[in-house]
Design a protein around this motif. Sequence first.
Motif, PDB file in Angstrom:
ATOM      1  N   ILE B  38       0.872  -1.179   0.000  1.00  0.00           N
ATOM      2  CA  ILE B  38       0.000   0.000   0.000  1.00  0.00           C
ATOM      3  C   ILE B  38       0.903   1.222   0.000  1.00  0.00           C
ATOM      4  O   ILE B  38       1.743   1.392   0.897  1.00  0.00           O
ATOM      5  CB  ILE B  38      -0.934  -0.029   1.227  1.00  0.00           C
ATOM      6  CG1 ILE B  38      -1.807  -1.290   1.149  1.00  0.00           C
ATOM      7  CG2 ILE B  38      -1.801   1.215   1.278  1.00  0.00           C
ATOM      8  CD1 ILE B  38      -2.670  -1.529   2.353  1.00  0.00           C
ATOM      9  N   ARG B  39       0.728   2.025  -1.016  1.00  0.00           N
ATOM     10  CA  ARG B  39       1.700   3.109  -1.214  1.00  0.00           C
ATOM     11  C   ARG B  39       1.120   4.482  -0.930  1.00  0.00           C
ATOM     12  O   ARG B  39       1.844   5.454  -0.882  1.00  0.00           O
ATOM     13  CB  ARG B  39       2.212   3.071  -2.660  1.00  0.00           C
ATOM     14  CG  ARG B  39       2.842   1.742  -3.021  1.00  0.00           C
ATOM     15  CD  ARG B  39       3.362   1.704  -4.449  1.00  0.00           C
ATOM     16  NE  ARG B  39       3.826   0.367  -4.785  1.00  0.00           N
ATOM     17  CZ  ARG B  39       3.069  -0.572  -5.362  1.00  0.00           C
ATOM     18  NH1 ARG B  39       1.804  -0.322  -5.647  1.00  0.00           N
ATOM     19  NH2 ARG B  39       3.568  -1.768  -5.641  1.00  0.00           N
ATOM     20  N   THR B  57       5.864   0.941   4.058  1.00  0.00           N
ATOM     21  CA  THR B  57       7.236   0.774   4.561  1.00  0.00           C
ATOM     22  C   THR B  57       7.626   1.948   5.449  1.00  0.00           C
ATOM     23  O   THR B  57       8.393   1.792   6.398  1.00  0.00           O
ATOM     24  CB  THR B  57       8.210   0.666   3.374  1.00  0.00           C
ATOM     25  OG1 THR B  57       7.881   1.677   2.415  1.00  0.00           O
ATOM     26  CG2 THR B  57       8.121  -0.701   2.711  1.00  0.00           C
ATOM     27  N   ASP B  58       7.105   3.148   5.133  1.00  0.00           N
ATOM     28  CA  ASP B  58       7.374   4.312   5.984  1.00  0.00           C
ATOM     29  C   ASP B  58       6.771   4.101   7.373  1.00  0.00           C
ATOM     30  O   ASP B  58       7.367   4.466   8.389  1.00  0.00           O
ATOM     31  CB  ASP B  58       6.777   5.583   5.364  1.00  0.00           C
ATOM     32  CG  ASP B  58       7.366   5.868   3.986  1.00  0.00           C
ATOM     33  OD1 ASP B  58       8.565   5.578   3.801  1.00  0.00           O
ATOM     34  OD2 ASP B  58       6.622   6.344   3.119  1.00  0.00           O
ATOM     35  N   GLN B  64       9.415   1.260  14.052  1.00  0.00           N
ATOM     36  CA  GLN B  64      10.747   0.845  14.504  1.00  0.00           C
ATOM     37  C   GLN B  64      11.422   1.988  15.253  1.00  0.00           C
ATOM     38  O   GLN B  64      12.043   1.778  16.296  1.00  0.00           O
ATOM     39  CB  GLN B  64      11.637   0.464  13.294  1.00  0.00           C
ATOM     40  CG  GLN B  64      11.088  -0.666  12.445  1.00  0.00           C
ATOM     41  CD  GLN B  64      11.301  -2.042  13.075  1.00  0.00           C
ATOM     42  OE1 GLN B  64      11.479  -2.152  14.284  1.00  0.00           O
ATOM     43  NE2 GLN B  64      11.237  -3.081  12.262  1.00  0.00           N
ATOM     44  N   THR B  65      11.268   3.188  14.733  1.00  0.00           N
ATOM     45  CA  THR B  65      11.869   4.362  15.386  1.00  0.00           C
ATOM     46  C   THR B  65      11.276   4.554  16.777  1.00  0.00           C
ATOM     47  O   THR B  65      11.985   4.836  17.745  1.00  0.00           O
ATOM     48  CB  THR B  65      11.615   5.631  14.534  1.00  0.00           C
ATOM     49  OG1 THR B  65      12.082   5.369  13.215  1.00  0.00           O
ATOM     50  CG2 THR B  65      12.318   6.839  15.099  1.00  0.00           C
ATOM     51  N   GLU B  94       3.595  -8.586  11.011  1.00  0.00           N
ATOM     52  CA  GLU B  94       4.567  -9.592  10.571  1.00  0.00           C
ATOM     53  C   GLU B  94       5.959  -8.981  10.472  1.00  0.00           C
ATOM     54  O   GLU B  94       6.941  -9.545  10.959  1.00  0.00           O
ATOM     55  CB  GLU B  94       4.160 -10.166   9.205  1.00  0.00           C
ATOM     56  CG  GLU B  94       2.833 -10.919   9.193  1.00  0.00           C
ATOM     57  CD  GLU B  94       2.870 -12.188  10.023  1.00  0.00           C
ATOM     58  OE1 GLU B  94       3.981 -12.656  10.330  1.00  0.00           O
ATOM     59  OE2 GLU B  94       1.790 -12.687  10.390  1.00  0.00           O
ATOM     60  N   GLU B  95       6.018  -7.824   9.867  1.00  0.00           N
ATOM     61  CA  GLU B  95       7.323  -7.206   9.631  1.00  0.00           C
ATOM     62  C   GLU B  95       7.931  -6.687  10.934  1.00  0.00           C
ATOM     63  O   GLU B  95       9.117  -6.832  11.184  1.00  0.00           O
ATOM     64  CB  GLU B  95       7.184  -6.047   8.621  1.00  0.00           C
ATOM     65  CG  GLU B  95       6.732  -6.487   7.233  1.00  0.00           C
ATOM     66  CD  GLU B  95       7.751  -7.399   6.529  1.00  0.00           C
ATOM     67  OE1 GLU B  95       8.958  -7.199   6.726  1.00  0.00           O
ATOM     68  OE2 GLU B  95       7.308  -8.332   5.818  1.00  0.00           O
ATOM     69  N   TYR B  96       7.059  -6.072  11.765  1.00  0.00           N
ATOM     70  CA  TYR B  96       7.576  -5.507  13.019  1.00  0.00           C
ATOM     71  C   TYR B  96       8.115  -6.621  13.917  1.00  0.00           C
ATOM     72  O   TYR B  96       9.193  -6.519  14.486  1.00  0.00           O
ATOM     73  CB  TYR B  96       6.464  -4.724  13.740  1.00  0.00           C
ATOM     74  CG  TYR B  96       6.892  -4.159  15.087  1.00  0.00           C
ATOM     75  CD1 TYR B  96       7.465  -2.896  15.186  1.00  0.00           C
ATOM     76  CD2 TYR B  96       6.754  -4.905  16.252  1.00  0.00           C
ATOM     77  CE1 TYR B  96       7.888  -2.397  16.411  1.00  0.00           C
ATOM     78  CE2 TYR B  96       7.168  -4.409  17.484  1.00  0.00           C
ATOM     79  CZ  TYR B  96       7.732  -3.151  17.558  1.00  0.00           C
ATOM     80  OH  TYR B  96       8.154  -2.666  18.767  1.00  0.00           O
TER      81      TYR B  96
END
Lengths: 227, 1050
Positions: B38-39, B57-58, B64-65, B94-96
């Motif tokens: 999703i962009r 991704t942002d 993460q920050t 999933e990514e985190y």
Amino acid sequence: MILELIEQVEEQLESSTKIDAFNKQRTQLGKLQNELEALTAKLNPIANVLPVYQDSVNPEITSAIRSRASSLPARLNMAWQSTSKGEIHDASEAIQSLSNDISELHRQLEQGWLVFVQATLPGSDTTQLMKSIPELAPRIPHFTKLRDEVSKLATKLPTTEAEFSVVQKKINDLHEIVNQVEDVPPSVKLFIRKVQSNQASLADLTDEVWEWCSESEDRLRAFKISS
Amino acid sequence: MDEFIRFKCWDDSRISKVFSKVALTVDRATFLATHVPIREIALDYQSNESNELVAETDLLAELQTCALNDLHTLMIIKGIQGTGKSHLIRWLKEEYMSANSADIALLIAREDSSLRNTLQQIIDSELFPADSMPDALRRLTEATAELSKAELAQNLLAQLIIGHQQVLDNKLTIQEEHKPHRARVFQNIKHFLLEEAIREHLISEEGVLGRLARFLSEGSGTREAANVPGFDAKDFQFETDLLRQIKHYSEAESLANDLAYEEKHRTSLARYFNELLSQYAISHATRLLSSDLKQMFADVRRSLLAQGKNLVLFIEDITAFMGIDQGIIDVLVTEHYREGEQEYCRLISVIGVTDAYFQDHFPGNIKDRITHLLTLAHSDEENSGLLDDPTTRAEFAGRYLNAIRVTGKDLDTWAQAGAQNAHLPNRCARCQFQEECHTAFGYIELQPDEPGSQRVGLYPFNHQALTTMYESIDTQRYKKTPRIFINGIVAHVMQNHAGQIAEGKFPPPPQRLGTVFNVPRLQSQLDSSTLSSQYPAKAAYLETLFRVWGNREVVRTVNSEGSSFIGAIPEVVFSAFDLPLVETTIEAQGAPTPAPTSPPTPPPSQPPSHQQASYAHFLDAIEAWRQGGSLERYEKITNWLISFIASAIDWESHDIHPTLLNELLQQRFFVIKDQAGRKSSSFYLEFERSEDLALVIYALTIMNHEPFESIPADQLSGYFATLSTWLENEEQRIVEFIRHPKNPTLPPRTLENMLITDGLFLLGLESMLGQANSVGEIYQALIGSSQAGVEVWQKAIGLSEGTHTSNWPRLMAQLNRHGEVGTIKDELIKGLSCSGEDAGFIDASMVFDVIDELNQVGWELPAMDLEYPIGFGQKVNSTYTILQRDMVSLVDEETRAVLDASKSLYQLIGDTSLDTLYQRTRELLGKLRATRNLYDGQQLDPIFQGNSSNVLLATQEYADLHELISALEEAQVLGEKFNLLAGPLSSYAPQIRNTVQAFKSLEQALLRIHKELQQKGNVSQDLREISEAIEKSYKEVDALIKVIGSEATN
């Protein structure tokens, strides 16, 4: 059903006149009843107190009471007869007369009681003598209190035997003290009166006086010789 | 297989696994394989920047920050249903977690939307271990148990009442705008909820609390949060029966009446109850209060802090916590530092909410504490906007199609190896038909910006098909979201139709292709006819292919490279589906050819047809309808149809009352399937969509505009044949509809029967039945009564007030509330041929039949299913309904009243003759008058002493009455009783009543006198008692005197 009701009402109507008369009589009887109750209230204390009164107080009054009491049953009976015959008015008058007599009887009793009690009270010289008798002097306050109480009770006729007993006991207590004073020989009484008026001399210190004084250390110390 | 024909490159068993409707239940590998990045996510505010567009991704980097800097984070992702919130949240999770495996993650899926399931997910997550946090676990378990109980609806109702009481006591605050504005409505709520009938209604299976309880316990069965039940204004549109059952509280009745008349009250009450539900009732019913949730999470966060761990919450949709959502929001905003000291572990939460929830339910004071507020794409109410880009659409479809072509095992291996796009298993890569397939059907690039990117084919779709179906989504019913696109289009076609490729029956006929979109029409309807005639076996498949896969024109083109297309569809597509290449003219050389990787431009709009005729727009409308569209301009078309129906049917032969024709042959009562306008009547006759009907209305349009002589003879005869055939098929249905618009299956003549029945009962009610007993007599009386008209009715109402119970005139007035009696009498006169020369439609035998039927059922009217909705039929119908409903009770009541009165009379009179009784009464009254103060005879004297003939029953009358009463007591059926009550007994009624009244007054007076005299009698008793008391007093005095005397003597 209507017809039954009609018949009942008709029947009731017929007895209606008689009931009216009853109603009137009921009012009168009620009044009589009240009077009799008032009479009972007056007679009760007299009947209660009379036996004690006669025994110990004042026999002289019994003749007056007897003369009045003797006529009472007959008059009461007359009133009862009148009541039974429905002569309520006559009965009421008879009761009223009885009431007056009983009130008079009550008054006489009260008066007799007053006389009786006052007669029992000691004179003032008794107190004077007590002051110079070492063993009696401390009882002077009690004696004075008793005398005052009895004096007050004389104004109210006791209505029960218990009340009468209370007064009687107080009178007896008073007289117990008076009797002790009365027991002191006359010569000693004379000596004490002279001492109290600073007129006593050695001549008054008779053997009898000396003997009385010697009966206790207190008495010996109670009197001092002075010139 | 060497040829690219009827080729199937997927495994059917993979379809249901890949196209799961629930993003969070798909296995990880499939999820990652089908995930389309999703962009365009709008960042509403974070710092000072606003409306910045970011990619997923942002967001991941931002999370993460936050984790790295130990920041409390509350990330809210807004978006309408189906925009992909779940996908995004799952992807972030999933990514985190792959980068922060030490954190403790709790992922809450909406599942079936039930609160019970949500709580069960928390229990199953073991976030609250049984050994260290038994209390929290117990609370959760108890809450799920409460939600499972059969009494949940009752519990909710009880909590609603308590909640309302809390509001009244100012212990619970509901914003003023959420409360009913009218004070009376608000004041009556408590008793309204206590009223038994209302309670039963609310908690019933179909009642709002019943539905809500089911939803909390079992969910909706779908993931659509829009279906979350709550109070709605229509929940307070009570049926009349329910209103009648309200009997305990006048307040409840008052509120129910207010609700019945005012929509705004219904709306405001629904809003208020919804507030009570969300703020109080649900949490108290589950015994899981906001404070409990806060405490539970505080405990778990303290515990995690001690273990050196942090908590991350991923919640697909906050509405899954319906009723305790405010408590969860409280949990989410609690930061881990308090006054500089760390009290809890850090909490990062990513929460999905719908736009509507965020706007209406997200607390205003909490909005300031959101650290990241995001909106998926530029969503509006109907369109998520995410798929506006055709490339993204194709990417979605391509990834899903690929996932069903490869094995689950291959995907698992890929996911375990890092799930790199470049290495995604791709069935096309090893397909022998890849080149011709991709050229004909199109493909997507998995890494468009990288050289050697993998290509995934769109077979059996092409770009145009995906575009056509997406653009044609029925936005009245569905929103243009990724979920609808994937589930309603791609999954639907693959699941239901793609299997038919092997049979050569793909794509399916237009009307069967899909349910969420409308298939657009061909540019020219002639093409449709041509296809039907030339390829009868394959016409339907070809038509769908041209309409969806192509540009809706059946035209062959050849491009500059010499490739041939029909309807902009490459010939390979036809052969792949085993469809014939349609014979058509070559239109042009070098016509534009759609690129295989990009969708075609939209087709030109349809050129207007029938331009030559002034009525062309009607024909266009009919053609569009014939092709599956809605029918525009239907009003006039329907009117032509009705005119035709009115003139073509021989109504007399069907015994149809002419009044009915006038009333019902109206446009609003005839509906053509899928007409463009709404139906304006609750009952109507609907004509289904059919070729025949299309031809009929086509013919009628022509015939209503063209002079017959200008229509070619063969054409005209064709029209007549069409009309005739259609009418032959429909005539019976039309006739039955006119006869019984709401009950077409009822036998004929029901209306006439009811009319006669009504007339007979009206006759009785106005006491005109008289002594008529035989059928002939009744028939005559009916004619006489009808001729007498409605004036007699009004007079009869007045008379009945003195001769019947109060409900008798009340019923009479009710029966004529809307002039029904006049109409019925008029129709009877007409029907019985009482006026005019024409023979009436009711003959004597019909009346005799009705009377016979009534006699058979004892005049007790059977319930009639017939519900005649308008005009005179409605009046006849409603009169019958009232009579059917009320006559039994009226006659019962009247019978009781007469019997009670006569019983009273007998009791008063007994066996005494009336003459005797009157005589004795007079005598007694004389005696009483003579008694002073005992009797006031003002009331009784005029009756019993004066002229009493108008008041009291005469002896003969009493004897007659006795007989009638006996007859009434013995009467078995309603008809006999009604006959007696409406006839002879009604004339005696005043004297019975007066006599009873007179005797009762006398009785009362006598009883009073009796009592007074009795009290006098008690005087004698008093007297006796007093005399006794006096005697006793005398004795007392005597005794005392004796005491005194004896003492004195002594």
